[in-house]
Scaffold this motif. Structure first.
Motif, PDB file in Angstrom:
ATOM      1  N   GLU A   1       6.408  31.761  31.292  1.00  0.00           N
ATOM      2  CA  GLU A   1       5.981  31.253  29.638  1.00  0.00           C
ATOM      3  C   GLU A   1       6.125  32.778  28.967  1.00  0.00           C
ATOM      4  N   PRO A   2       7.143  32.825  28.494  1.00  0.00           N
ATOM      5  CA  PRO A   2       7.222  34.214  27.696  1.00  0.00           C
ATOM      6  C   PRO A   2       5.846  34.758  26.780  1.00  0.00           C
ATOM      7  N   THR A   3       5.465  33.722  26.157  1.00  0.00           N
ATOM      8  CA  THR A   3       3.974  34.299  25.233  1.00  0.00           C
ATOM      9  C   THR A   3       3.135  34.538  26.190  1.00  0.00           C
ATOM     10  N   GLU A   4       3.050  34.677  27.552  1.00  0.00           N
ATOM     11  CA  GLU A   4       1.932  34.963  28.374  1.00  0.00           C
ATOM     12  C   GLU A   4       2.305  36.273  28.774  1.00  0.00           C
ATOM     13  N   TRP A   5       3.481  36.772  28.716  1.00  0.00           N
ATOM     14  CA  TRP A   5       4.073  38.070  28.991  1.00  0.00           C
ATOM     15  C   TRP A   5       3.854  38.966  28.092  1.00  0.00           C
ATOM     16  N   SER A   6       3.932  40.561  28.569  1.00  0.00           N
ATOM     17  CA  SER A   6       3.858  41.621  27.503  1.00  0.00           C
ATOM     18  C   SER A   6       5.387  42.008  27.341  1.00  0.00           C
ATOM     19  N   SER A   7       6.548  41.348  28.384  1.00  0.00           N
ATOM     20  CA  SER A   7       7.584  41.920  28.129  1.00  0.00           C
ATOM     21  C   SER A   7       8.427  40.604  28.420  1.00  0.00           C
ATOM     22  N   ASP A   8       9.669  40.757  28.196  1.00  0.00           N
ATOM     23  CA  ASP A   8      10.692  39.571  28.534  1.00  0.00           C
ATOM     24  C   ASP A   8      10.808  39.371  30.018  1.00  0.00           C
ATOM     25  N   PRO A   9      10.312  38.331  30.654  1.00  0.00           N
ATOM     26  CA  PRO A   9       9.907  37.996  32.160  1.00  0.00           C
ATOM     27  C   PRO A   9      11.196  38.333  32.756  1.00  0.00           C
ATOM     28  N   PHE A  10      12.415  38.340  32.410  1.00  0.00           N
ATOM     29  CA  PHE A  10      13.603  38.329  32.994  1.00  0.00           C
ATOM     30  C   PHE A  10      14.326  39.747  32.646  1.00  0.00           C
ATOM     31  N   GLU A  11      13.443  40.538  31.951  1.00  0.00           N
ATOM     32  CA  GLU A  11      14.466  41.945  31.804  1.00  0.00           C
ATOM     33  C   GLU A  11      13.364  42.800  32.628  1.00  0.00           C
TER      34      GLU A  11
END
Length: 456
Positions: free
Chosen positions: A116-126
């Protein structure tokens, strides 16, 4: 032939693939190209619905659409021993692959759970590299000391797969320059990157039932995040769906309806009681450290159709832990009996019995002996890598090791990182652990080959 392998770049590039369920093919192609460039003989296989339909853990109604894109690949190195072929050569196995050569599989899975991108401080796949001192960002050229890698799959388990590739490449180079000597029988390494572990082990199960190789695998190291400790017992799980029927009515006259929610709460409470009972009565020497060794979780509930209507339908999905030594069928029977006791106390449920059926893929537990040769080899590999020896332990999660064990191949879980980071926002791994895993796995492979030769 070059033996250089940039493990940091490989792990980062692999983490860029959004290889969630059914989307593993591109990541598999990338790994296959990398292994081919490194001089491995490569193999590939797709999950086979016809094969998996006969597997007790998979649904009987699998079709081609259900397994589309579930691509797995492997790279094989055959390392000659004393007086054998050129140890710097990775020769082809072919149909006449030497059966006397011990084969060790180094296994990792390509698939990751959604992020869930909103839960991450950066792009999960970058992928983001951070230095331990500065806590900053950086590319793959950052400082090694204290470095961490953050990305979906960094811990579970693309870095572990990278360590397997690095260990195999390092061992080939060490045999070639004479710094490591293998016994006369040599060693065959099969580095596997498999699909679909998170939702049942599509790639590993297919390879267990219909081997893609012209040789047998004698043992396996599955590089799950175990904090560099050998795990010899993996828990199983029953995936079951509960459906309860009530009777709808207007909320203003709710007494005319039959509400499913209190019935569901009665079932959930009964299952929680059974969980507590099982945690006391079902014991295992490797699971004493867990507060809840055989957890029961209701992860999904859907009920009713309208706020002003008594809810007349409910669907709930459970994940129920299965201890090593138990079977999914046996645990299912125990929970069915407990459900029957709830039904017996409710006249409505007696006349409208709920349904409790399996769904998705079932995970049987798996266990090998703590003194299995591959376990001893991993423990020796830890010491050879300058790490403390570690007693084998158990895990409350399932893994692809069960497919190896079911096929008669002893498999130990061992890899960098912690399961606490798996499926978690800002999933992170300490890169030093990956480097140590690389060393320990290579050393374990040598020990495994040596022990096999001594025991033959």
């Amino acid at each position: 032939m070059t033996t250089d392998f940039d493990m940091r770049a490989f792990a980062a590039d692999l983490c860029r693939f959004r290889s969630t369920a059914g989307e593993e093919a591109a990541a598999a192609d990338f790994v296959e190209r990398t292994l081919d460039d490194l001089g491995f003989e490569t193999y590939g296989w797709d999950a086979d619905p016809a094969v998996l339909a006969d597997h007790p853990s998979f649904p009987d109604d699998l079709d081609a659409a259900a397994v589309e894109g579930r691509r797995s690949v492997a790279g094989v190195l055959e390392l000659g021993g004393a007086g054998g072929e050129d140890p710097d050569a990775a020769h082809e196995g072919g149909e006449d692959a030497d059966a006397s050569t011990p084969t060790l599989a180094l296994n990792g899975h390509l698939d990751v759970v959604p992020a869930e991108p909103t839960e991450w401080s950066s792009d999960p796949f970058e992928p983001v590299w951070r230095d331990g001192d500065e806590g900053g960002v950086g590319g793959v050229d950052g400082d090694e000391g204290g470095a961490t890698l953050t990305a979906r799959g960094a811990a579970d388990m693309k870095s572990g797969l990278a360590a397997c590739v690095g260990a195999a490449a390092d061992l080939r180079a060490a045999v070639a320059d004479g710094s490591v000597s293998l016994p006369q029988s040599g060693l065959r390494l099969a580095v596997e990157a498999v699909a679909g572990e998170e939702d049942g082990g599509y790639g590993a199960a297919t390879a267990a039932l219909a081997s893609p190789y012209p040789f047998e695998r004698d043992a396996a190291i599955v590089a799950e995040p175990t904090e560099l400790r050998p795990v010899v017992a993996a828990e199983g799980s029953l995936m079951a769906r509960l459906e309860i029927d009530g009777r709808s009515a207007h909320a203003a006259t709710r007494w005319r309806g039959e509400d499913v929610l209190p019935r569901f709460e009665a079932v959930r409470e009964a299952f929680a009681d059974l969980e507590r009972e099982r945690c006391e009565s079902v014991t295992h020497p490797l699971y004493g450290e867990f507060a809840v060794p055989w957890p029961v979780v209701c992860g999904r509930v859907e009920a009713g159709s309208w706020a002003s209507t008594v809810p007349a339908t409910l669907t709930a999905e459970f994940r129920i832990g299965v201890a090593p030594g138990e079977t999914v069928a046996g645990v299912e029977s125990a929970f069915r009996e407990r459900l029957a006791s709830v039904v017996a106390d409710d006249p409505w449920l007696c006349d409208h019995p709920p349904r409790f059926e399996r769904f998705s893929v079932q995970f049987e537990p798996a266990e090998i002996a703590v003194d299995e040769p591959i376990v001893e080899a991993v423990r020796a590999g830890l010491v050879a890598a300058g790490l403390p020896d570690a007693e084998p332990r158990g895990a409350t999660y399932g893994a692809d090791s069960r497919h190896f064990v079911a096929a008669g191949v002893p498999a130990v879980l061992f890899g960098p990182g912690t399961i606490d980071e798996a499926h978690y926002p800002d999933e992170t791994i300490a890169w030093d652990e990956v480097e140590r895993a690389r060393e320990a796995i290579a050393a374990a492979a040598v020990r495994f080959a040596t022990d096999r030769a001594a025991g033959s």
